[in-house]
Motif scaffolding. Sequence first.
Motif, PDB file in Angstrom:
ATOM      1  N   GLY A 125       0.797  -1.219   0.000  1.00 48.45           N
ATOM      2  CA  GLY A 125       0.000   0.000   0.000  1.00 48.45           C
ATOM      3  C   GLY A 125       0.831   1.271   0.000  1.00 48.45           C
ATOM      4  O   GLY A 125       0.296   2.365  -0.038  1.00 48.45           O
ATOM      5  N   LYS A 126       2.140   1.129   0.045  1.00 49.20           N
ATOM      6  CA  LYS A 126       3.017   2.306   0.098  1.00 49.20           C
ATOM      7  C   LYS A 126       3.858   2.465  -1.171  1.00 49.20           C
ATOM      8  O   LYS A 126       4.883   3.116  -1.162  1.00 49.20           O
ATOM      9  CB  LYS A 126       3.956   2.213   1.317  1.00 49.20           C
ATOM     10  N   GLU A 127       3.377   1.869  -2.265  1.00 51.03           N
ATOM     11  CA  GLU A 127       4.125   1.982  -3.499  1.00 51.03           C
ATOM     12  C   GLU A 127       4.040   3.403  -4.050  1.00 51.03           C
ATOM     13  O   GLU A 127       3.064   4.102  -3.830  1.00 51.03           O
ATOM     14  CB  GLU A 127       3.630   0.973  -4.538  1.00 51.03           C
ATOM     15  N   THR A 128       5.071   3.798  -4.744  1.00 52.90           N
ATOM     16  CA  THR A 128       5.081   5.122  -5.361  1.00 52.90           C
ATOM     17  C   THR A 128       4.357   5.052  -6.699  1.00 52.90           C
ATOM     18  O   THR A 128       4.160   3.963  -7.255  1.00 52.90           O
ATOM     19  CB  THR A 128       6.520   5.599  -5.607  1.00 52.90           C
ATOM     20  N   ALA A 129       3.984   6.200  -7.209  1.00 53.11           N
ATOM     21  CA  ALA A 129       3.338   6.245  -8.524  1.00 53.11           C
ATOM     22  C   ALA A 129       4.253   5.646  -9.583  1.00 53.11           C
ATOM     23  O   ALA A 129       3.797   4.929 -10.479  1.00 53.11           O
ATOM     24  CB  ALA A 129       2.963   7.678  -8.878  1.00 53.11           C
ATOM     25  N   HIS A 130       5.536   5.895  -9.464  1.00 48.07           N
ATOM     26  CA  HIS A 130       6.501   5.339 -10.419  1.00 48.07           C
ATOM     27  C   HIS A 130       6.504   3.808 -10.352  1.00 48.07           C
ATOM     28  O   HIS A 130       6.516   3.129 -11.388  1.00 48.07           O
ATOM     29  CB  HIS A 130       7.906   5.876 -10.149  1.00 48.07           C
ATOM     30  N   GLU A 131       6.489   3.246  -9.130  1.00 41.73           N
ATOM     31  CA  GLU A 131       6.456   1.790  -8.985  1.00 41.73           C
ATOM     32  C   GLU A 131       5.188   1.216  -9.603  1.00 41.73           C
ATOM     33  O   GLU A 131       5.227   0.186 -10.277  1.00 41.73           O
ATOM     34  CB  GLU A 131       6.533   1.395  -7.512  1.00 41.73           C
ATOM     35  N   VAL A 132       4.066   1.887  -9.367  1.00 44.72           N
ATOM     36  CA  VAL A 132       2.795   1.410  -9.910  1.00 44.72           C
ATOM     37  C   VAL A 132       2.836   1.409 -11.428  1.00 44.72           C
ATOM     38  O   VAL A 132       2.501   0.410 -12.067  1.00 44.72           O
ATOM     39  CB  VAL A 132       1.609   2.255  -9.394  1.00 44.72           C
ATOM     40  N   THR A 133       3.245   2.509 -12.025  1.00 46.16           N
ATOM     41  CA  THR A 133       3.243   2.588 -13.492  1.00 46.16           C
ATOM     42  C   THR A 133       4.260   1.635 -14.108  1.00 46.16           C
ATOM     43  O   THR A 133       4.040   1.132 -15.202  1.00 46.16           O
ATOM     44  CB  THR A 133       3.494   4.028 -13.992  1.00 46.16           C
ATOM     45  N   ALA A 134       5.344   1.364 -13.396  1.00 44.86           N
ATOM     46  CA  ALA A 134       6.344   0.434 -13.917  1.00 44.86           C
ATOM     47  C   ALA A 134       5.926  -1.021 -13.734  1.00 44.86           C
ATOM     48  O   ALA A 134       6.179  -1.858 -14.613  1.00 44.86           O
ATOM     49  CB  ALA A 134       7.687   0.671 -13.229  1.00 44.86           C
ATOM     50  N   ASN A 135       5.275  -1.328 -12.625  1.00 44.40           N
ATOM     51  CA  ASN A 135       4.999  -2.726 -12.294  1.00 44.40           C
ATOM     52  C   ASN A 135       3.648  -3.252 -12.761  1.00 44.40           C
ATOM     53  O   ASN A 135       3.530  -4.444 -13.037  1.00 44.40           O
ATOM     54  CB  ASN A 135       5.143  -2.947 -10.789  1.00 44.40           C
ATOM     55  N   LEU A 136       2.629  -2.417 -12.836  1.00 47.87           N
ATOM     56  CA  LEU A 136       1.306  -2.921 -13.207  1.00 47.87           C
ATOM     57  C   LEU A 136       1.281  -3.601 -14.573  1.00 47.87           C
ATOM     58  O   LEU A 136       0.674  -4.667 -14.705  1.00 47.87           O
ATOM     59  CB  LEU A 136       0.249  -1.834 -13.102  1.00 47.87           C
ATOM     60  N   PRO A 137       1.925  -3.054 -15.592  1.00 48.01           N
ATOM     61  CA  PRO A 137       1.921  -3.783 -16.871  1.00 48.01           C
ATOM     62  C   PRO A 137       2.606  -5.147 -16.764  1.00 48.01           C
ATOM     63  O   PRO A 137       2.154  -6.122 -17.362  1.00 48.01           O
ATOM     64  CB  PRO A 137       2.688  -2.854 -17.815  1.00 48.01           C
ATOM     65  N   LYS A 138       3.671  -5.242 -15.966  1.00 48.77           N
ATOM     66  CA  LYS A 138       4.360  -6.518 -15.773  1.00 48.77           C
ATOM     67  C   LYS A 138       3.454  -7.501 -15.034  1.00 48.77           C
ATOM     68  O   LYS A 138       3.384  -8.682 -15.383  1.00 48.77           O
ATOM     69  CB  LYS A 138       5.653  -6.307 -14.977  1.00 48.77           C
ATOM     70  N   ILE A 139       2.775  -7.000 -14.016  1.00 43.84           N
ATOM     71  CA  ILE A 139       1.862  -7.844 -13.250  1.00 43.84           C
ATOM     72  C   ILE A 139       0.702  -8.304 -14.137  1.00 43.84           C
ATOM     73  O   ILE A 139       0.266  -9.452 -14.063  1.00 43.84           O
ATOM     74  CB  ILE A 139       1.362  -7.105 -11.996  1.00 43.84           C
ATOM     75  N   ALA A 140       0.219  -7.413 -14.999  1.00 46.32           N
ATOM     76  CA  ALA A 140      -0.886  -7.770 -15.896  1.00 46.32           C
ATOM     77  C   ALA A 140      -0.489  -8.903 -16.837  1.00 46.32           C
ATOM     78  O   ALA A 140      -1.296  -9.804 -17.099  1.00 46.32           O
ATOM     79  CB  ALA A 140      -1.342  -6.545 -16.687  1.00 46.32           C
ATOM     80  N   VAL A 141       0.741  -8.892 -17.325  1.00 47.46           N
ATOM     81  CA  VAL A 141       1.209  -9.971 -18.209  1.00 47.46           C
ATOM     82  C   VAL A 141       1.240 -11.300 -17.444  1.00 47.46           C
ATOM     83  O   VAL A 141       0.790 -12.333 -17.953  1.00 47.46           O
ATOM     84  CB  VAL A 141       2.608  -9.630 -18.789  1.00 47.46           C
ATOM     85  N   ILE A 142       1.741 -11.264 -16.214  1.00 43.28           N
ATOM     86  CA  ILE A 142       1.779 -12.477 -15.385  1.00 43.28           C
ATOM     87  C   ILE A 142       0.358 -12.967 -15.115  1.00 43.28           C
ATOM     88  O   ILE A 142       0.060 -14.151 -15.259  1.00 43.28           O
ATOM     89  CB  ILE A 142       2.524 -12.203 -14.066  1.00 43.28           C
TER      90      ILE A 142
END
Length: 109
Positions: free
Chosen positions: A12-29
């Motif tokens: 719950g403490k992720e930064t906006a940068h972490e979210v924008t970088a990681n969500l597409p990767k998580i979506a692929v998984i």
Amino acid sequence: AKVNALRPAIPGKETAHEVTANLPKIAVIAQSMLGRLTAITPPASLQTEYNKMLAAWRSEISLALVRGQAEQAGNSKRVNQSKNQLITLAREFDASASMVGLTVCAANP
């Protein structure tokens, strides 16, 4: 494990940068996992609940990408809306996963 490796150290403490970088990767998984689950044919008595579970997961994937776009655009209102919607969808997924016997999936969102 692949998704957890992309999550922040403090949930719950992720930064906006972490979210924008990681969500597409998580979506692929998640999409890959969804494909594997879609290939399973559950017993007829569980088919309706199984379909609800898969629908919730599809919606979560789509909404997670929307959240990432909102984070990138700095749209805090849409970010908060999508976070709340994602919580609701996760609960729906967990409930259906439990009902069809996927207790590990339900216990580890």
